[in-house]
Write a protein that holds these residues in place. Structure first.
Motif, PDB file in Angstrom:
ATOM      1  N   ALA A 116       4.610   6.839   2.554  1.00 23.62           N
ATOM      2  CA  ALA A 116       5.611   7.308   1.654  1.00 23.62           C
ATOM      3  C   ALA A 116       5.383   6.702   0.199  1.00 23.62           C
ATOM      4  CB  ALA A 116       7.100   6.604   1.940  1.00 23.62           C
ATOM      5  N   VAL A 117       4.987   5.509   0.247  1.00 23.95           N
ATOM      6  CA  VAL A 117       4.558   4.812  -1.250  1.00 23.95           C
ATOM      7  C   VAL A 117       3.403   5.371  -1.567  1.00 23.95           C
ATOM      8  CG1 VAL A 117       3.365   2.900  -2.013  1.00 23.95           C
ATOM      9  CG2 VAL A 117       5.381   2.391  -0.712  1.00 23.95           C
ATOM     10  N   LEU A 118       2.357   5.980  -0.718  1.00 25.88           N
ATOM     11  CA  LEU A 118       1.199   6.560  -1.384  1.00 25.88           C
ATOM     12  C   LEU A 118       1.410   7.906  -1.747  1.00 25.88           C
ATOM     13  CD1 LEU A 118      -1.825   5.380   1.094  1.00 25.88           C
ATOM     14  CD2 LEU A 118      -1.891   5.378  -1.498  1.00 25.88           C
ATOM     15  N   LEU A 119       2.206   8.524  -0.966  1.00 23.37           N
ATOM     16  CA  LEU A 119       2.735   9.982  -1.265  1.00 23.37           C
ATOM     17  C   LEU A 119       3.236  10.003  -3.093  1.00 23.37           C
ATOM     18  CD1 LEU A 119       2.566  12.676  -0.084  1.00 23.37           C
ATOM     19  CD2 LEU A 119       4.880  12.216   0.765  1.00 23.37           C
ATOM     20  N   LEU A 120       4.045   9.037  -3.063  1.00 23.27           N
ATOM     21  CA  LEU A 120       4.811   8.831  -4.580  1.00 23.27           C
ATOM     22  C   LEU A 120       3.818   8.552  -5.305  1.00 23.27           C
ATOM     23  CD1 LEU A 120       7.531   9.746  -5.487  1.00 23.27           C
ATOM     24  CD2 LEU A 120       8.023   7.241  -5.380  1.00 23.27           C
ATOM     25  N   ALA A 121       2.935   7.959  -5.062  1.00 27.33           N
ATOM     26  CA  ALA A 121       1.892   7.400  -6.218  1.00 27.33           C
ATOM     27  C   ALA A 121       0.863   8.385  -6.521  1.00 27.33           C
ATOM     28  CB  ALA A 121       1.045   6.191  -5.442  1.00 27.33           C
ATOM     29  N   VAL A 122       0.677   9.355  -5.398  1.00 27.42           N
ATOM     30  CA  VAL A 122      -0.056  10.429  -5.769  1.00 27.42           C
ATOM     31  C   VAL A 122       0.656  11.503  -6.551  1.00 27.42           C
ATOM     32  CG1 VAL A 122      -1.477  12.506  -4.916  1.00 27.42           C
ATOM     33  CG2 VAL A 122      -1.589  10.102  -3.745  1.00 27.42           C
ATOM     34  N   LEU A 123       1.963  11.747  -6.410  1.00 20.39           N
ATOM     35  CA  LEU A 123       2.666  12.621  -6.973  1.00 20.39           C
ATOM     36  C   LEU A 123       2.844  12.041  -8.361  1.00 20.39           C
ATOM     37  CD1 LEU A 123       4.139  15.121  -6.184  1.00 20.39           C
ATOM     38  CD2 LEU A 123       6.154  13.676  -5.796  1.00 20.39           C
ATOM     39  N   ALA A 124       2.964  10.908  -8.551  1.00 20.91           N
ATOM     40  CA  ALA A 124       3.078  10.286  -9.971  1.00 20.91           C
ATOM     41  C   ALA A 124       1.748  10.522 -10.741  1.00 20.91           C
ATOM     42  CB  ALA A 124       3.444   8.891 -10.092  1.00 20.91           C
ATOM     43  N   LEU A 125       0.561  10.469 -10.228  1.00 23.69           N
ATOM     44  CA  LEU A 125      -0.585  10.631 -10.615  1.00 23.69           C
ATOM     45  C   LEU A 125      -0.502  12.247 -11.369  1.00 23.69           C
ATOM     46  CD1 LEU A 125      -3.394   9.387 -11.494  1.00 23.69           C
ATOM     47  CD2 LEU A 125      -4.302  10.255  -9.193  1.00 23.69           C
ATOM     48  N   GLY A 126      -0.188  12.957 -10.487  1.00 27.03           N
ATOM     49  CA  GLY A 126      -0.172  14.417 -10.664  1.00 27.03           C
ATOM     50  C   GLY A 126       0.667  14.790 -11.901  1.00 27.03           C
ATOM     51  N   LEU A 181       0.555  -0.719  -4.188  1.00 22.25           N
ATOM     52  CA  LEU A 181       1.166   0.379  -5.014  1.00 22.25           C
ATOM     53  C   LEU A 181       2.648   0.224  -4.699  1.00 22.25           C
ATOM     54  CD1 LEU A 181      -1.164   3.600  -4.029  1.00 22.25           C
ATOM     55  CD2 LEU A 181      -0.844   2.512  -6.210  1.00 22.25           C
ATOM     56  N   GLY A 182       3.089  -0.633  -3.689  1.00 23.29           N
ATOM     57  CA  GLY A 182       4.512  -0.770  -3.610  1.00 23.29           C
ATOM     58  C   GLY A 182       5.235  -1.695  -4.841  1.00 23.29           C
ATOM     59  N   TRP A 183       4.157  -1.926  -5.710  1.00 26.70           N
ATOM     60  CA  TRP A 183       4.782  -2.850  -6.727  1.00 26.70           C
ATOM     61  C   TRP A 183       4.504  -1.990  -8.139  1.00 26.70           C
ATOM     62  CZ3 TRP A 183       7.572  -7.179  -6.677  1.00 26.70           C
ATOM     63  CH2 TRP A 183       7.357  -8.078  -5.489  1.00 26.70           C
ATOM     64  N   VAL A 184       3.595  -0.854  -7.910  1.00 33.50           N
ATOM     65  CA  VAL A 184       3.536  -0.129  -9.250  1.00 33.50           C
ATOM     66  C   VAL A 184       4.729   1.142  -9.167  1.00 33.50           C
ATOM     67  CG1 VAL A 184       1.874   1.388 -10.330  1.00 33.50           C
ATOM     68  CG2 VAL A 184       1.157  -0.540  -8.853  1.00 33.50           C
ATOM     69  N   PRO A 185       5.286   0.919 -10.545  1.00 34.07           N
ATOM     70  CA  PRO A 185       6.223   2.408 -10.697  1.00 34.07           C
ATOM     71  C   PRO A 185       5.375   3.413 -10.672  1.00 34.07           C
ATOM     72  CG  PRO A 185       6.680   0.442 -12.259  1.00 34.07           C
ATOM     73  CD  PRO A 185       5.164   0.203 -11.557  1.00 34.07           C
ATOM     74  N   PRO A 186       6.000   4.533 -10.215  1.00 29.91           N
ATOM     75  CA  PRO A 186       7.491   4.778  -9.663  1.00 29.91           C
ATOM     76  C   PRO A 186       7.236   4.654  -8.248  1.00 29.91           C
ATOM     77  CG  PRO A 186       6.347   6.927  -9.916  1.00 29.91           C
ATOM     78  CD  PRO A 186       5.537   5.964 -10.620  1.00 29.91           C
ATOM     79  N   ALA A 187       5.995   4.438  -7.589  1.00 30.90           N
ATOM     80  CA  ALA A 187       5.982   4.126  -5.908  1.00 30.90           C
ATOM     81  C   ALA A 187       6.866   3.107  -5.652  1.00 30.90           C
ATOM     82  CB  ALA A 187       4.719   3.840  -5.525  1.00 30.90           C
ATOM     83  N   ASP A 231      12.135  -0.222   1.017  1.00 32.31           N
ATOM     84  CA  ASP A 231      11.596  -0.580   2.297  1.00 32.31           C
ATOM     85  C   ASP A 231      11.835  -2.156   2.428  1.00 32.31           C
ATOM     86  OD1 ASP A 231       9.510  -0.415   4.378  1.00 32.31           O
ATOM     87  OD2 ASP A 231       8.118  -1.141   3.244  1.00 32.31           O
ATOM     88  N   ALA A 232      11.603  -2.726   1.129  1.00 36.12           N
ATOM     89  CA  ALA A 232      11.887  -4.256   1.290  1.00 36.12           C
ATOM     90  C   ALA A 232      13.264  -4.758   1.627  1.00 36.12           C
ATOM     91  CB  ALA A 232      11.432  -4.744  -0.260  1.00 36.12           C
ATOM     92  N   VAL A 233      14.296  -3.805   0.926  1.00 31.01           N
ATOM     93  CA  VAL A 233      15.421  -4.007   1.392  1.00 31.01           C
ATOM     94  C   VAL A 233      15.972  -3.742   2.858  1.00 31.01           C
ATOM     95  CG1 VAL A 233      18.036  -3.261   1.114  1.00 31.01           C
ATOM     96  CG2 VAL A 233      16.363  -3.804  -1.029  1.00 31.01           C
ATOM     97  N   SER A 234      15.159  -2.785   3.366  1.00 31.84           N
ATOM     98  CA  SER A 234      15.287  -2.381   4.705  1.00 31.84           C
ATOM     99  C   SER A 234      14.993  -3.848   5.586  1.00 31.84           C
ATOM    100  CB  SER A 234      14.649  -1.323   5.339  1.00 31.84           C
ATOM    101  OG  SER A 234      15.076   0.053   4.407  1.00 31.84           O
ATOM    102  N   GLU A 235      14.010  -4.513   5.143  1.00 31.99           N
ATOM    103  CA  GLU A 235      13.405  -5.555   6.021  1.00 31.99           C
ATOM    104  C   GLU A 235      14.067  -6.860   5.757  1.00 31.99           C
ATOM    105  OE1 GLU A 235       9.253  -5.374   4.938  1.00 31.99           O
ATOM    106  OE2 GLU A 235       8.814  -3.590   6.325  1.00 31.99           O
ATOM    107  N   GLY A 236      15.109  -6.482   4.659  1.00 31.05           N
ATOM    108  CA  GLY A 236      15.821  -8.008   4.550  1.00 31.05           C
ATOM    109  C   GLY A 236      15.409  -8.818   3.480  1.00 31.05           C
TER     110      GLY A 236
END
Lengths: 550, 257
Positions: A82-92, A231-237, A244-249
């Motif tokens: 999911a994170v990678l998908l959004l990162a690629v989309l943002a690049l687009g 990439l989990g730290w790079v906006p908008p991903a 994800d982080a909140v899901s893991e507590g």
């Protein structure tokens, strides 16, 4: 001008007057966007069909990836995907305005210069207006799918309520900021040149994605984890990273990631706003700039001429080689041929499914560049036509172009063949594959020269199309007929290769195929040029009118 | 005047249903500044394209300085210079590179090409932009670099299609100066235009074209006849006279609404 046909002057003038409080401006821009869309579709049935088809395609694609992401829920690597998908989309989103500058007319703030608008309401209005469209809809689907794939627990869903709109806004603001910063480039000649290369970037990008997907298929999604970690730290991903982080507590990490995206949005908006203000309050200096920048545009290849033969041949070669670099259409064709000619044999070899004979692909792809030589000149062909008064002149012209082509293709085809051989470790087969490559290259030059004279067609200089409307049939005959003819011309060399491979002690003699193939290729090419020359000389006006339609 | 620079007989060209050139017979004298005038769509560009060998006529013959354009291209192409309208140049070359390319393609020795190119760039006021790509040139600069490449091989006859279209007054004056110097040495210039004042001030011989036919031709004074200006004579020739707007637009004047 098809700029703003939908908005009547009355409404435009009225809203300009009440722009101070901001709210009506937003609705005006959204309405403007909708009416531009509607009027664009009203113009022609073909455009309408193309739009409906692309919307359907995007919706189907969005639905498919939504289903895919939902199916991923529970997978250990779902968050990475999911994170990678959004990162690629943002690049687009970031590169989109560079390659499709004219895609959205409301994106061009210079059209609004004459209206009394303040920066803040304008930015807000433009931002909201740019949320209308297929791109934002698709992005929204990806975001929602990603959240469904990674979110667990009420807290995660609560974060998602902020994360999804935030991610979408960052994507849209990114595109707008990139466009505003580069608007001078985009409206200049260099920007339009860049746009011509866009199709190519997409083609090569698709090859890369295809290759990456195949790698993932064999190696598993775990490969993605390290990249997703960053990439989990790079906006908008990072908005998905936050969910994800909140899901893991890890609430702290989640909030930090969300805050990063928020900061990014604020930064992009302020960057955009500043550039927008500057654009709308300072005069357009693009032409001024071009005038002074000219002196820097010095002849890059001043030394090129020294290595080329003297006289007409060298002159033709020099012009052809300069065009490979300077003319966006020619450059795009070359890069496509060079890239595909390398990618097909090398990637196949990498995947272990390759054959050494795939190396001939390079020669074939590069040979295609000999086709429609005069179409590549566009209507400037008249300058050539004025200097051709005999079949001999035409022969020298065609030979010069073929030689220019060989300066690059011969070493390149050799390089690809040696590289493929090295990857497969099949060194004994190198001479025969090289021989085949050279024979094929010669045959392509021969048929290319002949069909350049017989089936010329126009290449439009703007946009991505390589054939002028109404000449597609001609182009197909030219290239595919030519390729089949080239393959047939190579039959003697192919037959000899098969025969040597089939006979018992044939391998001892297979090295002979290198000189034989090279000589055969050279002979066929020369013969093709000789046959094409009188046709070219006799058909100059017909060729000129065929290539002047773009 | 001895031989004709251009001799055209029974020239026809149709594009589908439309007749672009409907049987032209014309003899253009050598050593003159000749204007081919006519309204838009009269067939000027089509005629010039056929005369210079860029477009094949349906019917008819064209001779330039005594040689048939279609049977003897070797003799003709070396003797003519052309600046077409609506066709591109090799725009991804710089101005100087374009001249170097054209001159060498014409078979001139390299050093001679470079010498002439330098002089032409100077005279045409393009020296400052010689290393800029032609694609970045303005309309006036394009016309000037096109003129330079047409003149490079010192042709006997120069064909220019709308050389002043979209050109600023300064560039126009420069082009004019070069052309006047060129004809003064005995060469022939044939150029097309729909601006009568320009033709009247430049040319000593004119041919008037309308609807694919030659309506009148000869020395300027002869064609002008009794009329006060070429413009008046032209309007009478093509039958566009008496179409005054009269009182149709009597409200127009910028005063009360």
């Amino acid at each position: 001008m098809s700029a703003v046909p939908g908005t009547s002057p009355g409404t435009a003038a009225g809203t300009a007057g009440v722009s101070a409080d901001g709210v009506p401006v937003v609705s005006v821009f959204v309405r403007l966007k909708l009416s531009l869309l509607r009027n664009g579709l009203r113009q022609s049935a073909r455009r309408r069909a193309a739009y409906i088809a692309s919307v359907t395609l995007v919706l189907v694609f969005a639905a498919l990836q939504l289903v895919g992401l939902i199916a991923l829920r529970g997978n250990a690597h779902a968050a990475s995907v999911a994170v990678l998908l959004l990162a690629v989309l943002a690049l687009g989103w970031a590169v989109m305005p560079l390659f499709f500058p004219s895609g959205d007319e409301t994106l061009d703030p210079t059209r609004l210069v004459m209206l009394p608008l303040r920066p803040r309401p304008l930015v807000r209005a433009l931002l909201v207006a740019s949320l209308v469209g297929i791109g934002p809809l698709f992005t929204l689907c990806v975001l929602v799918g990603s959240v469904i794939a990674v979110a667990y627990g009420a807290a995660a869903y609560a974060v998602a309520v902020v994360a999804v709109p935030l991610g979408l806004l960052v994507c849209v603001a990114l595109a707008r900021a990139v466009a505003a910063v580069n608007i001078r480039l985009l409206t200049s000649r260099k920007g339009r040149d860049l746009a011509v290369l866009s199709g190519l970037v997409i083609a090569v990008g698709a090859q890369m994605v295809n290759f990456g997907a195949q790698r993932l298929g064999s190696a598993g999604l775990g490969e993605l984890d390290p990249a997703a970690e960053v990439l989990g730290w790079v906006p908008p991903a990072s908005v998905i990273g936050a969910v994800d982080a909140v899901s893991e507590g890890s609430y702290g990490v989640g909030v930090a990631r969300l805050a990063l995206s928020g900061l990014a949005l604020a930064g992009l908006l302020s960057l955009w706003s500043r550039h927008l203000t500057r654009l709308m309050t300072s005069p357009d200096g693009s032409t001024l700039q071009a005038a002074t920048a000219g002196s820097r545009d010095r002849t890059r290849s001043a030394g090129l001429g020294r290595f080329l033969p003297a006289g007409r041949t060298g002159t033709i070669m020099e012009r052809s080689l300069r065009y490979v670099w300077r003319d966006p259409k020619t450059k795009a064709a070359w890069v496509t041929s060079l890239a595909i000619g390398l990618i097909v044999p090398v990637f196949n070899a990498l995947q272990g499914t390759g054959s050494i004979y795939f190396a001939c692909f390079a020669a074939g792809m590069l040979g295609v560049l000999m086709y429609n030589q005069f179409g590549q000149d566009t209507s400037a062909f008249w300058m050539v036509a004025m200097t051709i008064s005999s079949p001999r002149d035409a022969f020298v012209e065609l030979r010069g172009r073929a030689l220019a082509l060989l300066v690059i293709t011969l070493p390149y085809a050799t390089f690809v063949t040696v590289l493929t051989t090295a990857m497969l470790g099949d060194w004994p087969a190198l001479p025969e594959v090289l021989g085949l490559s050279f024979a094929l290259l010669g045959a392509m030059l021969a048929t290319g020269a002949w069909s350049s004279a017989r089936f010329p067609y126009s290449i439009p200089q703007e946009g991505y199309k390589n054939v002028a409307p109404g000449q597609a049939g001609l182009a197909w005959i030219s290239i595919f007929g030519g390729m089949i003819a080239a393959a047939l011309l190579c039959v003697p060399v192919i037959a000899l290769t098969i025969w040597l491979n089939a006979t018992a002690d044939g391998d001892d003699w297979s090295w002979l195929l290198l000189p034989l193939g090279a000589a055969y290729g050279a002979g066929v090419a020369l013969l093709g040029l000789r046959l094409a020359a009188p046709r070219t000389a006799a058909r100059l006006p017909e060729i000129l009118s065929a290539v002047s339609k773009g | 005047m001895g031989t004709a620079a251009v001799r055209v007989r029974g020239l026809w060209k149709r594009f589908g249903q439309q007749v672009a050139v409907a049987g032209i017979d014309l003899e253009l004298p050598a050593g003159r500044f000749i204007g081919l005038v006519g309204p838009n769509g009269a067939g000027k560009t089509t005629t010039l394209s056929m005369v210079t060998g860029l477009l094949r006529p349906d019917q008819g013959t064209v001779e330039v300085v005594g040689h048939d354009v279609w049977r003897d291209p070797v003799e003709v192409k070396a003797r003519i210079g052309v600046l077409p309208e609506g066709l591109r140049l090799f725009e991804r070359l710089s101005g100087r590179e374009l001249l170097a390319y054209t001159g060498r393609l014409r078979g001139l020795p390299g050093s001679e090409v470079d010498k002439r190119a330098t002089q032409l760039l100077d005279v045409l006021d393009l020296a400052g932009a010689q290393h800029k790509l032609v694609v970045d040139y303005s309309t006036g600069m394009r016309k000037k670099i096109g003129l330079a490449s047409a003149l490079l091989h010192n042709p006997e006859v120069l064909f220019l299609d709308e050389p002043f279209e979209g050109v600023d007054p300064v560039s126009a004056q420069t082009i004019r100066g070069v052309l006047e110097r060129y004809t003064a040495s005995g060469a022939t210039v044939v150029f097309s235009s729909h601006v009568m004042e320009l033709v009247e001030s430049l040319c000593d011989w004119v041919a008037v074209m309308a609807a694919g036919r030659i309506r009148a031709h000869g020395p300027l004074a002869e064609v002008r006849g009794e009329s006060p200006s070429l413009q008046q004579a032209f309007l009478e020739l093509v039958g566009a006279h008496g179409r005054d707007t009269g009182s149709d637009l009597d409200w127009l004047g910028g005063g009360a609404r």
